[in-house]
Design a protein around this motif. Structure first.
Motif, PDB file in Angstrom:
ATOM      1  N   UNK A 182       0.834  -1.199   0.000  1.00  0.00           N
ATOM      2  CA  UNK A 182       0.000   0.000   0.000  1.00  0.00           C
ATOM      3  C   UNK A 182       0.872   1.253   0.000  1.00  0.00           C
ATOM      4  N   UNK A 183       1.915   1.248   0.800  1.00  0.00           N
ATOM      5  CA  UNK A 183       2.816   2.400   0.863  1.00  0.00           C
ATOM      6  C   UNK A 183       3.526   2.610  -0.470  1.00  0.00           C
ATOM      7  N   UNK A 184       3.917   1.509  -1.093  1.00  0.00           N
ATOM      8  CA  UNK A 184       4.596   1.564  -2.385  1.00  0.00           C
ATOM      9  C   UNK A 184       3.682   2.185  -3.440  1.00  0.00           C
ATOM     10  N   UNK A 185       2.448   1.700  -3.500  1.00  0.00           N
ATOM     11  CA  UNK A 185       1.481   2.251  -4.449  1.00  0.00           C
ATOM     12  C   UNK A 185       1.253   3.740  -4.195  1.00  0.00           C
ATOM     13  N   UNK A 186       1.148   4.110  -2.926  1.00  0.00           N
ATOM     14  CA  UNK A 186       0.926   5.514  -2.599  1.00  0.00           C
ATOM     15  C   UNK A 186       2.082   6.375  -3.081  1.00  0.00           C
ATOM     16  N   UNK A 187       3.298   5.885  -2.897  1.00  0.00           N
ATOM     17  CA  UNK A 187       4.463   6.642  -3.358  1.00  0.00           C
ATOM     18  C   UNK A 187       4.426   6.845  -4.863  1.00  0.00           C
ATOM     19  N   UNK A 188       4.131   5.787  -5.605  1.00  0.00           N
ATOM     20  CA  UNK A 188       4.061   5.882  -7.071  1.00  0.00           C
ATOM     21  C   UNK A 188       2.970   6.867  -7.488  1.00  0.00           C
ATOM     22  N   UNK A 189       1.777   6.713  -6.905  1.00  0.00           N
ATOM     23  CA  UNK A 189       0.645   7.552  -7.288  1.00  0.00           C
ATOM     24  C   UNK A 189       0.848   9.008  -6.896  1.00  0.00           C
ATOM     25  N   UNK A 190       1.407   9.245  -5.726  1.00  0.00           N
ATOM     26  CA  UNK A 190       1.550  10.623  -5.251  1.00  0.00           C
ATOM     27  C   UNK A 190       2.569  11.419  -6.064  1.00  0.00           C
ATOM     28  N   UNK A 191       3.548  10.726  -6.670  1.00  0.00           N
ATOM     29  CA  UNK A 191       4.550  11.426  -7.458  1.00  0.00           C
ATOM     30  C   UNK A 191       4.132  11.617  -8.916  1.00  0.00           C
ATOM     31  N   UNK A 192       2.971  11.114  -9.290  1.00  0.00           N
ATOM     32  CA  UNK A 192       2.447  11.375 -10.632  1.00  0.00           C
ATOM     33  C   UNK A 192       2.051  12.847 -10.752  1.00  0.00           C
ATOM     34  N   UNK A 193       1.953  13.326 -11.968  1.00  0.00           N
ATOM     35  CA  UNK A 193       1.530  14.704 -12.205  1.00  0.00           C
ATOM     36  C   UNK A 193       0.111  14.920 -11.670  1.00  0.00           C
ATOM     37  N   UNK A 194      -0.103  15.933 -10.823  1.00  0.00           N
ATOM     38  CA  UNK A 194      -1.465  16.217 -10.351  1.00  0.00           C
ATOM     39  C   UNK A 194      -2.429  16.480 -11.504  1.00  0.00           C
ATOM     40  N   UNK A 195      -1.970  17.235 -12.501  1.00  0.00           N
ATOM     41  CA  UNK A 195      -2.804  17.534 -13.661  1.00  0.00           C
ATOM     42  C   UNK A 195      -3.167  16.241 -14.409  1.00  0.00           C
ATOM     43  N   UNK A 196      -2.168  15.395 -14.654  1.00  0.00           N
ATOM     44  CA  UNK A 196      -2.416  14.145 -15.369  1.00  0.00           C
ATOM     45  C   UNK A 196      -3.345  13.234 -14.581  1.00  0.00           C
ATOM     46  N   UNK A 197      -3.206  13.206 -13.279  1.00  0.00           N
ATOM     47  CA  UNK A 197      -4.042  12.352 -12.445  1.00  0.00           C
ATOM     48  C   UNK A 197      -5.515  12.723 -12.598  1.00  0.00           C
ATOM     49  N   UNK A 198      -5.794  14.010 -12.603  1.00  0.00           N
ATOM     50  CA  UNK A 198      -7.180  14.470 -12.743  1.00  0.00           C
ATOM     51  C   UNK A 198      -7.691  14.288 -14.168  1.00  0.00           C
ATOM     52  N   UNK A 199      -6.885  14.670 -15.157  1.00  0.00           N
ATOM     53  CA  UNK A 199      -7.347  14.606 -16.539  1.00  0.00           C
ATOM     54  C   UNK A 199      -7.563  13.167 -17.010  1.00  0.00           C
ATOM     55  N   UNK A 200      -6.696  12.257 -16.612  1.00  0.00           N
ATOM     56  CA  UNK A 200      -6.924  10.862 -16.992  1.00  0.00           C
ATOM     57  C   UNK A 200      -8.105  10.262 -16.235  1.00  0.00           C
ATOM     58  N   UNK A 201      -8.329  10.727 -15.017  1.00  0.00           N
ATOM     59  CA  UNK A 201      -9.521  10.274 -14.289  1.00  0.00           C
ATOM     60  C   UNK A 201     -10.783  10.674 -15.036  1.00  0.00           C
ATOM     61  N   UNK A 202     -10.811  11.885 -15.539  1.00  0.00           N
ATOM     62  CA  UNK A 202     -11.970  12.335 -16.319  1.00  0.00           C
ATOM     63  C   UNK A 202     -12.153  11.470 -17.563  1.00  0.00           C
ATOM     64  N   UNK A 203     -11.040  11.038 -18.148  1.00  0.00           N
ATOM     65  CA  UNK A 203     -11.127  10.184 -19.340  1.00  0.00           C
ATOM     66  C   UNK A 203     -11.755   8.839 -19.004  1.00  0.00           C
ATOM     67  N   UNK A 204     -11.269   8.175 -17.949  1.00  0.00           N
ATOM     68  CA  UNK A 204     -11.831   6.850 -17.667  1.00  0.00           C
ATOM     69  C   UNK A 204     -13.233   6.926 -17.072  1.00  0.00           C
TER      70      UNK A 204
END
Length: 277
Positions: A182-204
């Motif tokens: 869980x910690x590993x996944x959080x580290x990977x996800x948290x370092x992703x681009x905030x903009x990309x995280x939101x925009x790809x969420x809107x896509x899916x």
């Protein structure tokens, strides 16, 4: 470090990839909001079984660059196309996990199957996440809006909890996933681009692939857990299996969304059997 630079869009994009093994190419497309690293338990097995395994980071995630615009599925599929062209791949097998199932279907819609031998949809969102009158088992739009609000206001706080749901994690019960995972996944996800995280969420969240399922004209593996609380099977795999003509549909009993980790052996056995057929 291996990058493929894509210059067709408004902003050049550098896509990071890893390429191991030899033989028929298998391309792994990761889910949201992680990176190629989520395929750790599959890469070694695919290579060990005699295939060439290519995994890459979606734009805005992992080591790939993060443009401001262009996070719709056609842009994401164009990145997959660039990888196939740059590496001169033929007879490829494309495997999409969760959000990555969208790239699989949109690639076949936009570019056809001339270079594709097979496809696989693992815990995939396909064909439609959002609840509609003709998709009553989908996620209510209010819930999707709440996710976007959470990402905008406390992205890392949301991501910290999201990974628990990914694995149906319960701190009071024995689990098939560790706190370290869980910690590993959080580290990977948290370092992703905030903009990309939101925009790809809107896509899916909002892309409806139902009319595109007819374009999936290669043998296709569909694997889903019947305990998936993130992408319920009724609105995803069950519908995909009903509409994709040449498919092999496998349900892993008791598996959550992140079955590539919790049920890695079961998934690997199913996947390798399909690759070798």
């Amino acid at each position: 470090m291996p990058f493929i630079t894509i210059t067709k869009a408004k902003e050049p994009v550098d896509i990071f990839y890893e390429d191991y093994g030899s033989g028929q190419p298998v391309i792994l497309i990761h889910g949201w909001p992680l990176s190629r690293k989520s395929w750790e338990q599959q890469v070694w097995k695919i290579v060990e079984e005699g295939f060439r395994c290519i995994s890459y980071d979606r734009r805005g995630f992992g080591t790939s660059s993060a443009p401001w615009e262009d996070y719709g599925y056609s842009a994401l599929a164009s990145d997959l196309q660039a990888i196939i062209e740059k590496l001169d791949l033929n007879d490829a097998i494309i495997v999409g996990f969760s959000m990555g199932g969208g790239e699989v279907v949109r690639y076949l819609t936009d570019y056809g199957s001339d270079k594709i031998a097979k496809a696989a949809l693992i815990s995939s969102i396909i064909p439609l996440v959002k609840q509609k009158s003709d998709n009553p088992d989908g996620v209510a739009e209010k819930e999707l809006d709440d996710i976007i609000d959470a990402l905008q206001n406390d992205r890392v706080g949301f991501l910290k909890e999201f990974s628990k749901g990914f694995y149906n994690f319960d701190e009071n019960k024995g689990e098939r996933v560790s706190q370290a995972q869980l910690d590993y996944d959080f580290t990977i996800a948290s370092f992703a681009s905030p903009r990309a995280t939101i925009q790809t969420a809107l896509a899916w969240m909002h892309t409806d692939f139902r009319s595109e399922l007819k374009n999936v004209d290669v043998p296709t593996l569909i694997v889903h857990g019947d305990a998936d609380a993130t992408v319920p099977i009724e609105t995803s795999a069950k519908q995909a299996a009903a509409e994709i003509n040449d498919n092999t549909y496998k349900i892993i009993e008791g598996a959550p969304h992140g079955l590539n980790i919790t049920h890695a052996k079961e998934l690997n056995d199913i996947l390798i059997d399909f690759l070798k057929k």
